[in-house]
Write a protein that holds these residues in place. Sequence first.
Motif, PDB file in Angstrom:
ATOM      1  N   THR A 114      -6.722  -1.556  -5.012  1.00 17.28           N
ATOM      2  CA  THR A 114      -7.711  -0.933  -4.142  1.00 17.28           C
ATOM      3  C   THR A 114      -7.369   0.534  -3.981  1.00 17.28           C
ATOM      4  OG1 THR A 114      -8.076  -2.980  -2.902  1.00 17.28           O
ATOM      5  CG2 THR A 114      -8.743  -0.921  -1.853  1.00 17.28           C
ATOM      6  N   TYR A 115      -8.350   1.381  -4.219  1.00 17.11           N
ATOM      7  CA  TYR A 115      -8.177   2.813  -3.994  1.00 17.11           C
ATOM      8  C   TYR A 115      -8.871   3.174  -2.682  1.00 17.11           C
ATOM      9  CZ  TYR A 115      -7.059   2.974  -8.985  1.00 17.11           C
ATOM     10  OH  TYR A 115      -6.509   2.763 -10.218  1.00 17.11           O
ATOM     11  N   PHE A 116      -8.189   3.881  -1.834  1.00 18.21           N
ATOM     12  CA  PHE A 116      -8.812   4.381  -0.622  1.00 18.21           C
ATOM     13  C   PHE A 116      -9.308   5.796  -0.867  1.00 18.21           C
ATOM     14  CE2 PHE A 116      -7.869   0.691   1.620  1.00 18.21           C
ATOM     15  CZ  PHE A 116      -6.571   0.310   1.392  1.00 18.21           C
ATOM     16  N   LYS A 117     -10.062   6.321   0.064  1.00 20.36           N
ATOM     17  CA  LYS A 117     -10.819   7.545  -0.205  1.00 20.36           C
ATOM     18  C   LYS A 117      -9.939   8.756  -0.502  1.00 20.36           C
ATOM     19  CE  LYS A 117     -11.492   8.918   4.637  1.00 20.36           C
ATOM     20  NZ  LYS A 117     -10.776  10.207   4.526  1.00 20.36           N
ATOM     21  N   LEU A 137      -3.754   5.595   0.667  1.00 20.80           N
ATOM     22  CA  LEU A 137      -4.011   5.964  -0.728  1.00 20.80           C
ATOM     23  C   LEU A 137      -4.447   4.762  -1.570  1.00 20.80           C
ATOM     24  CD1 LEU A 137      -0.980   8.362  -1.311  1.00 20.80           C
ATOM     25  CD2 LEU A 137      -3.355   8.973  -0.795  1.00 20.80           C
ATOM     26  N   SER A 138      -3.675   3.706  -1.552  1.00 17.79           N
ATOM     27  CA  SER A 138      -3.972   2.579  -2.435  1.00 17.79           C
ATOM     28  C   SER A 138      -3.289   1.331  -1.921  1.00 17.79           C
ATOM     29  CB  SER A 138      -3.473   2.873  -3.859  1.00 17.79           C
ATOM     30  OG  SER A 138      -2.060   2.998  -3.871  1.00 17.79           O
ATOM     31  N   CYS A 139      -3.684   0.205  -2.513  1.00 18.00           N
ATOM     32  CA  CYS A 139      -3.018  -1.058  -2.222  1.00 18.00           C
ATOM     33  C   CYS A 139      -3.071  -1.924  -3.469  1.00 18.00           C
ATOM     34  CB  CYS A 139      -3.664  -1.763  -1.037  1.00 18.00           C
ATOM     35  SG  CYS A 139      -2.812  -3.295  -0.584  1.00 18.00           S
ATOM     36  N   LEU A 140      -1.946  -2.516  -3.816  1.00 19.74           N
ATOM     37  CA  LEU A 140      -1.850  -3.371  -4.992  1.00 19.74           C
ATOM     38  C   LEU A 140      -1.473  -4.773  -4.562  1.00 19.74           C
ATOM     39  CD1 LEU A 140      -1.790  -3.468  -8.142  1.00 19.74           C
ATOM     40  CD2 LEU A 140       0.663  -3.051  -7.988  1.00 19.74           C
ATOM     41  N   GLY A 189       0.799  -1.209   0.000  1.00 12.82           N
ATOM     42  CA  GLY A 189       0.000   0.000   0.000  1.00 12.82           C
ATOM     43  C   GLY A 189       0.836   1.264   0.000  1.00 12.82           C
ATOM     44  N   TRP A 190       0.233   2.322  -0.544  1.00 13.54           N
ATOM     45  CA  TRP A 190       0.824   3.661  -0.477  1.00 13.54           C
ATOM     46  C   TRP A 190       0.039   4.485   0.543  1.00 13.54           C
ATOM     47  CZ3 TRP A 190       5.281   5.433  -2.017  1.00 13.54           C
ATOM     48  CH2 TRP A 190       5.926   4.880  -3.122  1.00 13.54           C
ATOM     49  N   ASP A 226      -7.981  11.280 -10.543  1.00 10.27           N
ATOM     50  CA  ASP A 226      -7.776  12.186 -11.671  1.00 10.27           C
ATOM     51  C   ASP A 226      -6.301  12.550 -11.821  1.00 10.27           C
ATOM     52  OD1 ASP A 226     -10.862  13.920 -10.943  1.00 10.27           O
ATOM     53  OD2 ASP A 226     -10.480  12.260 -12.331  1.00 10.27           O
ATOM     54  N   ARG A 227      -5.524  12.409 -10.760  1.00 10.65           N
ATOM     55  CA  ARG A 227      -4.133  12.853 -10.804  1.00 10.65           C
ATOM     56  C   ARG A 227      -3.117  11.761 -10.465  1.00 10.65           C
ATOM     57  NH1 ARG A 227      -2.513  16.526  -7.172  1.00 10.65           N
ATOM     58  NH2 ARG A 227      -4.091  15.949  -5.635  1.00 10.65           N
ATOM     59  N   PHE A 228      -3.528  10.738  -9.752  1.00 12.37           N
ATOM     60  CA  PHE A 228      -2.598   9.709  -9.274  1.00 12.37           C
ATOM     61  C   PHE A 228      -2.792   8.404 -10.046  1.00 12.37           C
ATOM     62  CE2 PHE A 228      -2.567  11.513  -4.647  1.00 12.37           C
ATOM     63  CZ  PHE A 228      -2.045  12.696  -5.128  1.00 12.37           C
ATOM     64  N   THR A 229      -1.687   7.721 -10.258  1.00  7.30           N
ATOM     65  CA  THR A 229      -1.721   6.420 -10.916  1.00  7.30           C
ATOM     66  C   THR A 229      -0.767   5.468 -10.206  1.00  7.30           C
ATOM     67  OG1 THR A 229      -2.080   7.491 -13.059  1.00  7.30           O
ATOM     68  CG2 THR A 229      -1.412   5.186 -13.100  1.00  7.30           C
ATOM     69  N   VAL A 230      -1.217   4.245 -10.002  1.00  9.39           N
ATOM     70  CA  VAL A 230      -0.375   3.210  -9.407  1.00  9.39           C
ATOM     71  C   VAL A 230      -0.014   2.190 -10.477  1.00  9.39           C
ATOM     72  CG1 VAL A 230      -0.269   1.327  -7.719  1.00  9.39           C
ATOM     73  CG2 VAL A 230      -1.375   3.491  -7.125  1.00  9.39           C
ATOM     74  N   SER A 231       1.247   1.800 -10.500  1.00 12.45           N
ATOM     75  CA  SER A 231       1.691   0.786 -11.449  1.00 12.45           C
ATOM     76  C   SER A 231       2.791  -0.039 -10.787  1.00 12.45           C
ATOM     77  CB  SER A 231       2.205   1.429 -12.736  1.00 12.45           C
ATOM     78  OG  SER A 231       3.316   2.261 -12.463  1.00 12.45           O
TER      79      SER A 231
END
Length: 122
Positions: free
Chosen positions: A58-61, A48-51, A35-36, A66-71
Motif C-alpha cells: 500500500t502506498y500512502f499519499k 509512506l507505505s505498508c507491506l 509500514g514506513w 518516482d524515487r522510492f521503492t519498498v522491498s
Amino acid sequence: ERQLVESGGGLVQAGETLRLSCAADRFTFLNYGIGWFRQVPGKEREALSCLTPSGGLTYFKDFDKDRFTVSSDNAKNTIYLQMNNLKPEDTAVYSCATASDRGACGGSFSSWGQGTQVTVSL
C-alpha cells in the motif's frame, strides 16, 4: 512484543541514494503488515507505505513512486525503503511500525522502531 529496528539513515547530498532497513522479529515479519513513516520535528508524521506478509503493498499519499521503492528480504525478516535522488525536503526521521490488523495494513500502527535520521543537504 513486536520489535522493529531501523537503520541506514545518514547525511547525504541532494541527488544521492539511501536504503533504509527495518528489521523485525520473525513472528512479526510473518504475521503483520509493516509500514514506513517519516516525521520532521514540529510537523505531523507522514505515512509512506505498508507491506503485508503476503506481499501486498500500500502506498500512502506522501510516497514518491518516482524515487522510492519498498522491498523485503524474507530470510532477513527485513523491509527496505530505497530512496533515490534524495531532496532536502526528504530530511526527516524515518520509522517503521506494525499494523494492528494481523496480516493486513489496516487499522492503526504500533510497536514503533526508534527511527533513523535522514538528512539531505544541498
